[in-house]
Design a protein around this motif. Structure first.
Motif, PDB file in Angstrom:
ATOM      1  N   ARG A   1      -9.232 -13.441   1.713  1.00  0.00           N
ATOM      2  CA  ARG A   1      -8.241 -12.450   1.302  1.00  0.00           C
ATOM      3  C   ARG A   1      -7.708 -11.695   2.519  1.00  0.00           C
ATOM      4  O   ARG A   1      -6.515 -11.457   2.632  1.00  0.00           O
ATOM      5  CB  ARG A   1      -8.872 -11.484   0.302  1.00  0.00           C
ATOM      6  CG  ARG A   1      -7.900 -10.446  -0.195  1.00  0.00           C
ATOM      7  CD  ARG A   1      -8.509  -9.559  -1.222  1.00  0.00           C
ATOM      8  NE  ARG A   1      -8.541 -10.282  -2.485  1.00  0.00           N
ATOM      9  CZ  ARG A   1      -9.097  -9.850  -3.583  1.00  0.00           C
ATOM     10  NH1 ARG A   1      -9.715  -8.696  -3.593  1.00  0.00           N
ATOM     11  NH2 ARG A   1      -9.068 -10.561  -4.684  1.00  0.00           N
ATOM     12  N   LEU A   2      -8.578 -11.335   3.436  1.00  0.00           N
ATOM     13  CA  LEU A   2      -8.167 -10.618   4.644  1.00  0.00           C
ATOM     14  C   LEU A   2      -7.225 -11.472   5.488  1.00  0.00           C
ATOM     15  O   LEU A   2      -6.195 -10.991   5.968  1.00  0.00           O
ATOM     16  CB  LEU A   2      -9.388 -10.212   5.466  1.00  0.00           C
ATOM     17  CG  LEU A   2      -9.087  -9.504   6.790  1.00  0.00           C
ATOM     18  CD1 LEU A   2      -8.383  -8.175   6.524  1.00  0.00           C
ATOM     19  CD2 LEU A   2     -10.370  -9.296   7.572  1.00  0.00           C
TER      20      LEU A   2
ATOM     21  N   VAL B   1      -3.325 -10.493   6.326  1.00  0.00           N
ATOM     22  CA  VAL B   1      -2.847 -10.420   7.714  1.00  0.00           C
ATOM     23  C   VAL B   1      -1.693 -11.398   7.933  1.00  0.00           C
ATOM     24  O   VAL B   1      -0.681 -11.051   8.541  1.00  0.00           O
ATOM     25  CB  VAL B   1      -4.005 -10.691   8.705  1.00  0.00           C
ATOM     26  CG1 VAL B   1      -3.477 -10.862  10.121  1.00  0.00           C
ATOM     27  CG2 VAL B   1      -5.019  -9.560   8.650  1.00  0.00           C
ATOM     28  N   ALA B   2      -1.807 -12.607   7.401  1.00  0.00           N
ATOM     29  CA  ALA B   2      -0.733 -13.600   7.547  1.00  0.00           C
ATOM     30  C   ALA B   2       0.539 -13.118   6.857  1.00  0.00           C
ATOM     31  O   ALA B   2       1.644 -13.251   7.406  1.00  0.00           O
ATOM     32  CB  ALA B   2      -1.177 -14.939   6.981  1.00  0.00           C
TER      33      ALA B   2
ATOM     34  N   ILE C   1       2.149 -10.395   9.005  1.00  0.00           N
ATOM     35  CA  ILE C   1       2.834 -10.954  10.174  1.00  0.00           C
ATOM     36  C   ILE C   1       4.158 -11.586   9.749  1.00  0.00           C
ATOM     37  O   ILE C   1       5.186 -11.401  10.406  1.00  0.00           O
ATOM     38  CB  ILE C   1       1.925 -11.979  10.892  1.00  0.00           C
ATOM     39  CG1 ILE C   1       0.754 -11.254  11.552  1.00  0.00           C
ATOM     40  CG2 ILE C   1       2.719 -12.779  11.921  1.00  0.00           C
ATOM     41  CD1 ILE C   1      -0.313 -12.172  12.099  1.00  0.00           C
ATOM     42  N   LEU C   2       4.154 -12.319   8.646  1.00  0.00           N
ATOM     43  CA  LEU C   2       5.371 -12.952   8.147  1.00  0.00           C
ATOM     44  C   LEU C   2       6.429 -11.896   7.812  1.00  0.00           C
ATOM     45  O   LEU C   2       7.587 -12.016   8.214  1.00  0.00           O
ATOM     46  CB  LEU C   2       5.060 -13.798   6.923  1.00  0.00           C
ATOM     47  CG  LEU C   2       6.257 -14.460   6.255  1.00  0.00           C
ATOM     48  CD1 LEU C   2       6.821 -15.555   7.152  1.00  0.00           C
ATOM     49  CD2 LEU C   2       5.883 -15.027   4.907  1.00  0.00           C
ATOM     50  N   LEU C   3       6.044 -10.869   7.072  1.00  0.00           N
ATOM     51  CA  LEU C   3       6.996  -9.821   6.706  1.00  0.00           C
ATOM     52  C   LEU C   3       7.499  -9.059   7.920  1.00  0.00           C
ATOM     53  O   LEU C   3       8.668  -8.688   7.992  1.00  0.00           O
ATOM     54  CB  LEU C   3       6.370  -8.862   5.697  1.00  0.00           C
ATOM     55  CG  LEU C   3       6.206  -9.415   4.294  1.00  0.00           C
ATOM     56  CD1 LEU C   3       5.450  -8.427   3.424  1.00  0.00           C
ATOM     57  CD2 LEU C   3       7.547  -9.741   3.684  1.00  0.00           C
ATOM     58  N   THR C   4       6.637  -8.812   8.876  1.00  0.00           N
ATOM     59  CA  THR C   4       7.061  -8.126  10.097  1.00  0.00           C
ATOM     60  C   THR C   4       8.124  -8.935  10.825  1.00  0.00           C
ATOM     61  O   THR C   4       9.117  -8.392  11.292  1.00  0.00           O
ATOM     62  CB  THR C   4       5.853  -7.896  11.030  1.00  0.00           C
ATOM     63  OG1 THR C   4       4.875  -7.137  10.320  1.00  0.00           O
ATOM     64  CG2 THR C   4       6.260  -7.156  12.282  1.00  0.00           C
ATOM     65  N   GLY C   5       7.943 -10.239  10.901  1.00  0.00           N
ATOM     66  CA  GLY C   5       8.932 -11.095  11.549  1.00  0.00           C
ATOM     67  C   GLY C   5      10.234 -11.170  10.781  1.00  0.00           C
ATOM     68  O   GLY C   5      11.319 -11.132  11.353  1.00  0.00           O
ATOM     69  N   CYS C   6      10.136 -11.242   9.463  1.00  0.00           N
ATOM     70  CA  CYS C   6      11.339 -11.365   8.640  1.00  0.00           C
ATOM     71  C   CYS C   6      12.151 -10.074   8.608  1.00  0.00           C
ATOM     72  O   CYS C   6      13.362 -10.118   8.428  1.00  0.00           O
ATOM     73  CB  CYS C   6      10.969 -11.757   7.209  1.00  0.00           C
ATOM     74  SG  CYS C   6      10.358 -13.435   7.065  1.00  0.00           S
TER      75      CYS C   6
END
Length: 71
Positions: free
Chosen positions: A3-4, A8-9, A12-17
């Motif tokens: 779950r962690l 985290v993944a 990271i994806l949302l931060t990039g998008c």
């Protein structure tokens, strides 16, 4: 633990998008503003005259394209 890693993944994806240089933030192809989003999610079932006026004033539906039949 799994779950962690997934959280985290996803972060990271949302931060990039959603970064400042992302093309996703540079255009308003989904909703013009918050009023448009609220209408699209809940208000479309019972539209009011007020919402019709807002949509025209704020340009929710883009530019009108005239229909020209093929000859």
């Amino acid at each position: 633990m799994k779950r962690l890693v997934l959280i985290v993944a996803a972060g990271i994806l949302l931060t990039g998008c959603l970064s400042r240089n992302s093309e996703l933030r540079q255009h308003d192809s989904t909703w013009k503003n918050w009023d448009h989003m609220k209408f699209s999610l809940w208000g479309y079932r019972t539209p009011s005259d007020e919402e019709a006026n807002k949509s025209q004033e704020q340009g929710w539906w883009g530019k009108e394209v005239p229909y020209i039949p093929a000859q």
